[in-house]
Design an enzyme around this catalytic site. Structure first.
Site: not given
Ligand code: 8YV
Length: 326
Positions: A241, A270, A288
């Site tokens: 993140r 983002e 992402h």
């Molecule tokens: C997803 C991610 O694209 O799972 C996670 O925490 O960051 C990503 O893999 C996203 O969160 C989908 O909501």
């Protein structure tokens, strides 16, 4: 038995949506627009189960407006930092996530960035595509060797370990910082060295990979002060993140040549990306994409379905997130 009303905030793979239609009274987002806060609140006033994604901000202001019928937030994704899990708990709303199924794909993307920045892969591809390849030369397009370098992994959970396994095969020496050391057998398998002090690890590594979740404790963990502990030849990779790194400080240091480069798949605000980062030559920036494979997204959908179905059948969903875990 009455089917629960499930509202899904974004478009999911067809196979997942089809299965949801069979099992639940489901409202889908056919045009895949990112929902406004007003739409999210409306959904929380209507649904028994909400299926959000990382693009939905479910802060306490939104969650306190949920109707009494909302019982489950079944997040599509592993990270839950966009959800105020504590406020949800106080209101009797369970939160679940989708751990495990996106581990390998996210680790692949991390490894891709670990390779791409020092070896200038995107740089080189751009030269070719722009018609600027005038022929080979021994001192042209030189990058930095990966093999034999030290990788410092921040967060040795599932993804961190999957990164370590790959990195070891590329001849990197594995160092890691985590709240607790991993079991000895895992350390031995990975040849990994534990650093209780993040500061001490940072001063010694050549590449840092951020693989921890964003929580209040990890916000700006790589602060300006800590980034300065890295060698000026070090690279920073983040597929976790954006909030874990002080992005402004990182951009400033990259611009000033105080760090060698960065590979970033995630950003602090983002979809906005710090304009300073966009101007840099020594970065590879991705939108992402860590878990962006069809397989991951279908498996994530299946996990969401299992969580909802288990709840609907009156049992405890398997991937329940409790605030004490964060
Ligand atoms: C997803 C991610 O694209 O799972 C996670 O925490 O960051 C990503 O893999 C996203 O969160 C989908 O909501």
């Amino acid at each position: 038995m009455k089917k629960p009303l499930v509202i899904v905030t974004r478009k999911l793979p067809d196979i997942v949506e089809t299965r949801m239609r069979e099992l639940f009274d489901v409202r889908l987002n056919d045009d895949d627009h990112a929902m406004s806060q007003a739409e999210l609140v409306e959904a929380m006033k209507t649904a028994e189960v909400l299926v959000p994604t990382v693009t939905d901000r479910l802060d306490s202001r939104a969650i306190v407006q949920a109707g009494p019928q909302l019982k489950l937030i079944a997040n599509f994704g592993a990270g839950v930092d966009h959800i105020d899990v504590e406020t949800a708990r106080q209101r009797g709303i369970a939160v679940t996530n989708t751990p495990g199924v996106l581990t390998e794909d996210t680790a692949d993307m991390t490894m891709a960035l670990i390779l791409a920045v020092p070896r200038r892969i995107v740089d080189g591809a751009a030269v070719l595509m722009n018609g600027e390849f005038k022929g080979w030369s021994p001192t042209w397009m030189l990058g930095k060797r990966i093999w034999g370098k030290r990788l410092g992994i921040i967060g040795m959970g599932r993804i961190g370990q999957a990164v370590a396994r790959r990195a070891k095969a590329f001849g990197l020496q594995i160092h890691y910082h985590n709240r607790k050391p991993v079991p000895k057998a895992t350390e031995t398998e990975l040849g990994a060295t534990y650093w209780e002090s993040l500061d001490q690890m940072l001063a010694r590594v050549d590449i840092v990979s951020v693989n921890c979740p964003h929580t209040p404790a990890t916000y700006h963990l790589l602060s300006a002060r800590r980034l300065k502990m890295l060698k000026p030849t070090a690279y920073v990779v983040n597929t976790a993140r954006g909030e874990v790194i002080d992005e402004n400080a990182l951009a400033r240091m990259l611009e000033a040549g105080e760090l060698a480069g960065a590979g970033l798949d995630v950003f602090e605000h983002e979809p906005a990306v710090n304009p300073k980062l966009l101007k840099l030559k020594n970065v590879v920036l991705l939108p992402h994409m860590g878990s962006a494979t069809l397989e991951s997204r279908v498996d994530m959908g299946e996990k969401v379905i299992v969580n909802i179905k288990t709840y609907a059948d009156g049992h405890r969903p398997p991937d329940r997130v409790i605030p004490a875990m964060l």
